[in-house]
Design an enzyme around this catalytic site. Sequence first.
Site, PDB file in Angstrom:
ATOM      1  N   HIS A 124       2.033  -7.025   3.931  1.00 39.93           N
ATOM      2  CA  HIS A 124       2.713  -5.727   3.712  1.00 39.93           C
ATOM      3  C   HIS A 124       1.649  -4.627   3.795  1.00 39.93           C
ATOM      4  CE1 HIS A 124       5.740  -2.971   2.722  1.00 39.93           C
ATOM      5  NE2 HIS A 124       6.002  -3.282   1.457  1.00 39.93           N
ATOM      6  N   GLN A 127       2.142  -1.043   2.368  1.00 40.16           N
ATOM      7  CA  GLN A 127       2.021  -0.990   0.908  1.00 40.16           C
ATOM      8  C   GLN A 127       0.560  -0.869   0.493  1.00 40.16           C
ATOM      9  OE1 GLN A 127       4.618  -1.130  -1.551  1.00 40.16           O
ATOM     10  NE2 GLN A 127       2.889  -0.481  -2.794  1.00 40.16           N
ATOM     11  N   ARG A 284       3.713   6.100  -0.890  1.00 32.30           N
ATOM     12  CA  ARG A 284       4.135   5.371   0.312  1.00 32.30           C
ATOM     13  C   ARG A 284       4.425   6.349   1.450  1.00 32.30           C
ATOM     14  NH1 ARG A 284       6.257   0.269   0.333  1.00 32.30           N
ATOM     15  NH2 ARG A 284       6.190   0.738   2.566  1.00 32.30           N
TER      16      ARG A 284
END
Length: 307
Positions: A124, A127, A284
């Site tokens: 990810h 992230q 994010r």
Amino acid sequence: MRHFLDTVDLSRNELARVLELATQRQESLGWPLADYGVALIFEKPSNRTRQSMEMAVVQLGGHPIFTRGEEVGFDVRETVEDITRIMAGYHAMIAARVFSHTVLERMASSNAVPIINMLSDKSHPLQSLADVLTMREEFGSLKGKTVAWIGDYNNVARSLAEACALEGAHLRLGCPSGYGASDDELARVTALGAPSVQQVTSAEKAAVGAHAVHTDVFVSMGQEAETERRKHDFAGFQVDEALMSVADRNAIFMHCLPAHRGLEVSGEVIDGPASRVERQAHNRMHAARGLLAFLCEVNDITKGDTK
Ligand code: CP
Ligand code: NVA
């Protein structure tokens, strides 16, 4: 062509550049995606990743198009390669959240447009950009800081480990037996530049003196059938006030979210003064904007080009 399937697709300097771009706002970034589309394909649910990516595309002047996985049907309606090549005619970039990381690799192999990983079974990386951005805001630099990961060495952990290694942080993994990183993986992360990487099967030993304590769910999307076994195996790996008390006295708590109070984290910790989860989630969007601006830069995507 430069893709972003893993955090280590960026060099140390490039990671710094992405994070620098993440702190810039529209006035300085301009509209590199003006008149362009960016496809966002999701095989799994999402709140943060979808919202932050859509808004990041908008902030760079582009138009995001959200598509559910079953609408394109990777290898069901048509091949991954056909989907990628066709969509590349409409979009400057394609981002996807997939069950299997190999789908992203096949998309990237088409070399049609830059491909972005919005979470796979392996990693990810978006992230990890927000995680590092948040820790940099807190500590200035991650160099020499100790980052503890408590729980499953999963997709989020792998990308965080890569980012921390590139940033020069010490890494401590506290994972139940059978849920940690392999020896090869520990060696790989060490070779990326982490001053130290330690793995233990005790949450407490991993958290001692740590400056940031991270965790994630015990059961990731796609692992629902393992729920009962995992709840049993992860007993003793909740980040609670007792665990935070052995960390550095100014330690912060981080979680990619969604979180389960009473399972991987106690309500007192995630809703308490050490928690940075809201900032981390909001970062994010800034991290996504920085990454998109970087991919425009390195792939020569500039306002005014026509597809
Ligand atoms: N952290 C994260 O990726 O959240 P979503 O699943 O809501 O996108
Ligand atoms: N490890 C989790 C992260 C969700 C953002 C999962 O894969 O479901």
